[in-house]
Motif scaffolding. Structure first.
Motif, PDB file in Angstrom:
ATOM      1  N   GLN A  83       6.264 -11.870   6.176  1.00  0.00           N
ATOM      2  CA  GLN A  83       5.772 -13.142   5.679  1.00  0.00           C
ATOM      3  C   GLN A  83       4.384 -12.951   5.077  1.00  0.00           C
ATOM      4  OE1 GLN A  83       9.057 -15.052   6.125  1.00  0.00           O
ATOM      5  NE2 GLN A  83       7.261 -16.309   5.617  1.00  0.00           N
ATOM      6  N   GLU A  84       4.136 -13.704   4.053  1.00  0.00           N
ATOM      7  CA  GLU A  84       2.825 -13.686   3.416  1.00  0.00           C
ATOM      8  C   GLU A  84       1.738 -13.896   4.471  1.00  0.00           C
ATOM      9  OE1 GLU A  84       2.611 -16.672   0.425  1.00  0.00           O
ATOM     10  OE2 GLU A  84       0.954 -15.738  -0.649  1.00  0.00           O
ATOM     11  N   ALA A  85       0.667 -13.118   4.339  1.00  0.00           N
ATOM     12  CA  ALA A  85      -0.516 -13.176   5.210  1.00  0.00           C
ATOM     13  C   ALA A  85      -0.334 -12.418   6.533  1.00  0.00           C
ATOM     14  CB  ALA A  85      -0.967 -14.602   5.510  1.00  0.00           C
ATOM     15  N   GLU A  86       0.862 -11.954   6.814  1.00  0.00           N
ATOM     16  CA  GLU A  86       1.061 -11.191   8.034  1.00  0.00           C
ATOM     17  C   GLU A  86       0.868  -9.700   7.778  1.00  0.00           C
ATOM     18  OE1 GLU A  86       3.992 -14.245  10.451  1.00  0.00           O
ATOM     19  OE2 GLU A  86       4.767 -12.315   9.781  1.00  0.00           O
ATOM     20  N   LEU A 127       1.764   3.538   7.150  1.00  0.00           N
ATOM     21  CA  LEU A 127       0.930   2.680   6.299  1.00  0.00           C
ATOM     22  C   LEU A 127       0.940   1.272   6.859  1.00  0.00           C
ATOM     23  CD1 LEU A 127      -0.656   2.160   3.588  1.00  0.00           C
ATOM     24  CD2 LEU A 127       1.576   1.541   2.610  1.00  0.00           C
ATOM     25  N   LYS A 128      -0.242   0.712   7.085  1.00  0.00           N
ATOM     26  CA  LYS A 128      -0.359  -0.661   7.538  1.00  0.00           C
ATOM     27  C   LYS A 128      -0.934  -1.501   6.416  1.00  0.00           C
ATOM     28  CE  LYS A 128      -3.528  -2.251  10.532  1.00  0.00           C
ATOM     29  NZ  LYS A 128      -4.211  -2.530  11.829  1.00  0.00           N
ATOM     30  N   ILE A 129      -0.223  -2.591   6.139  1.00  0.00           N
ATOM     31  CA  ILE A 129      -0.685  -3.544   5.129  1.00  0.00           C
ATOM     32  C   ILE A 129      -1.055  -4.821   5.861  1.00  0.00           C
ATOM     33  CG2 ILE A 129      -0.142  -4.757   3.000  1.00  0.00           C
ATOM     34  CD1 ILE A 129       2.078  -2.697   2.493  1.00  0.00           C
ATOM     35  N   SER A 130      -2.307  -5.190   5.780  1.00  0.00           N
ATOM     36  CA  SER A 130      -2.793  -6.405   6.436  1.00  0.00           C
ATOM     37  C   SER A 130      -2.846  -7.544   5.427  1.00  0.00           C
ATOM     38  CB  SER A 130      -4.193  -6.168   7.009  1.00  0.00           C
ATOM     39  OG  SER A 130      -4.188  -5.069   7.887  1.00  0.00           O
ATOM     40  N   ASP A 131      -2.723  -8.777   5.943  1.00  0.00           N
ATOM     41  CA  ASP A 131      -2.814  -9.958   5.082  1.00  0.00           C
ATOM     42  C   ASP A 131      -1.909  -9.788   3.845  1.00  0.00           C
ATOM     43  OD1 ASP A 131      -5.436 -11.475   3.048  1.00  0.00           O
ATOM     44  OD2 ASP A 131      -3.679 -12.378   3.992  1.00  0.00           O
ATOM     45  N   SER A 132      -0.636  -9.531   4.082  1.00  0.00           N
ATOM     46  CA  SER A 132       0.307  -9.237   3.001  1.00  0.00           C
ATOM     47  C   SER A 132       0.289 -10.318   1.927  1.00  0.00           C
ATOM     48  CB  SER A 132       1.722  -9.112   3.572  1.00  0.00           C
ATOM     49  OG  SER A 132       1.815  -8.038   4.465  1.00  0.00           O
ATOM     50  N   THR A 179       4.951  -6.854  -2.886  1.00  0.00           N
ATOM     51  CA  THR A 179       6.388  -6.582  -2.987  1.00  0.00           C
ATOM     52  C   THR A 179       6.616  -5.396  -3.915  1.00  0.00           C
ATOM     53  OG1 THR A 179       7.065  -8.845  -2.517  1.00  0.00           O
ATOM     54  CG2 THR A 179       8.588  -7.499  -3.818  1.00  0.00           C
ATOM     55  N   ALA A 180       7.266  -4.354  -3.390  1.00  0.00           N
ATOM     56  CA  ALA A 180       7.440  -3.106  -4.150  1.00  0.00           C
ATOM     57  C   ALA A 180       8.203  -2.101  -3.309  1.00  0.00           C
ATOM     58  CB  ALA A 180       6.079  -2.517  -4.519  1.00  0.00           C
ATOM     59  N   MET A 181       8.559  -0.995  -3.963  1.00  0.00           N
ATOM     60  CA  MET A 181       9.011   0.198  -3.229  1.00  0.00           C
ATOM     61  C   MET A 181       7.755   0.985  -2.855  1.00  0.00           C
ATOM     62  SD  MET A 181      12.277   0.724  -2.754  1.00  0.00           S
ATOM     63  CE  MET A 181      12.509   2.493  -2.663  1.00  0.00           C
ATOM     64  N   TYR A 182       7.734   1.459  -1.634  1.00  0.00           N
ATOM     65  CA  TYR A 182       6.618   2.271  -1.165  1.00  0.00           C
ATOM     66  C   TYR A 182       7.129   3.666  -0.838  1.00  0.00           C
ATOM     67  CZ  TYR A 182       3.611  -1.779  -1.028  1.00  0.00           C
ATOM     68  OH  TYR A 182       2.858  -2.874  -1.388  1.00  0.00           O
ATOM     69  N   VAL A 221       7.682  -9.271   0.381  1.00  0.00           N
ATOM     70  CA  VAL A 221       6.760 -10.224   0.998  1.00  0.00           C
ATOM     71  C   VAL A 221       7.274 -11.622   0.685  1.00  0.00           C
ATOM     72  CG1 VAL A 221       4.396 -11.035   1.146  1.00  0.00           C
ATOM     73  CG2 VAL A 221       4.860  -8.602   0.761  1.00  0.00           C
ATOM     74  N   LYS A 222       7.533 -12.388   1.730  1.00  0.00           N
ATOM     75  CA  LYS A 222       8.130 -13.710   1.566  1.00  0.00           C
ATOM     76  C   LYS A 222       7.062 -14.795   1.655  1.00  0.00           C
ATOM     77  CE  LYS A 222      12.525 -12.230   3.532  1.00  0.00           C
ATOM     78  NZ  LYS A 222      13.526 -12.433   4.613  1.00  0.00           N
TER      79      LYS A 222
END
Lengths: 114, 114
Positions: B14-17, B77-82, B87-90, B112-113
């Motif tokens: 979810q967005e922001a998570e 890899l940690k993405i904060s505040d998504s 949204t992509a391939m990593y 990212v929703k």
């Protein structure tokens, strides 16, 4: 800095035809790389140049594939007698020796062999 | 031979998570580079973050950080505040020092929703 550019962005060809792709690296980048990416997979290394010298070739690079970088600037990747299995995205990247080997990618050329 | 494994083909957040993407690799080398690249839909691959294996400190770039566990050969890899733009391939990638054959994992598709 205009980034890595590739031409064409898309290519449709018939089996047995030859195709050539071009890559223009970031100016002053002395290393240039070619990768192949098939759908749903990560890029696979094909070959790389330092200046005009081709220093490494993957076993994936069959005799039908040839790459050049004649003046140490742009590079071309030619595929002769294309096969349906050559259908993929062909990515080019460039880097500078001594800057931690970070590679900067171009947008790719998507090849479809009918 | 060096191999890179990304065990999560798809993830959503979810967005922001916060979300963590996993990567493990196999090598007998003691010194090397590790990378995370992002490939948005129909756009070119861009570098997210890089880590030198000889550095114990985990790399960070704004909302992106890594958890590098050398003994376990793990590089998450940690993405904060998504954000929706995440949204992509990593792709996780490994490269030996003085060897330009970069090996990529198969990728994780992150959505990212809102």
């Amino acid at each position: 800095d205009t980034g890595v550019s590739q031409d064409p962005r898309h290519k449709i060809t018939k089996r047995g035809q030859n195709v050539t792709f071009r890559c223009d690296p970031i100016s002053e980048h002395n290393r240039l790389y070619w990768y192949r990416q098939t759908l749903g997979q990560g890029p696979e290394f094909l070959t790389y140049f330092q200046n005009e010298a081709q220093l490494e070739k993957s076993r994936l690079l069959s005799d039908r594939f040839s790459a050049e970088r004649p003046k140490g600037s742009f590079s071309t990747l030619e595929i002769q007698r294309t096969e349906q299995g050559d259908s993929a995205m062909y990515l080019c990247a460039s880097s500078v020796v001594g800057e931690g080997e970070t590679q900067y990618f171009g947008p790719g050329t998507r090849l479809l062999v009918l | 031979a060096q191999t890179v494994t990304q065990s999560q083909p798809e993830m959503s957040v979810q967005e922001a998570e916060t979300v963590t993407l996993s990567c493990t690799y196999d090598t007998s080398e003691s010194n090397y580079y590790l990378f995370w690249y992002k490939q948005p839909p129909s756009r070119q691959m861009i570098l997210v973050i890089r880590q030198e294996a000889y550095k114990q400190q985990n790399a960070t770039e704004n909302r992106f950080s890594v958890n590098f566990q050398k003994a376990a050969k793990s590089f998450s890899l940690k993405i904060s505040d998504s954000q929706l733009g995440d949204t992509a391939m990593y792709f996780c990638a490994f490269m030996r020092i003085n060897n330009n054959d970069m090996r990529f994992g198969a990728g994780t598709r992150l959505t990212v929703k809102p």
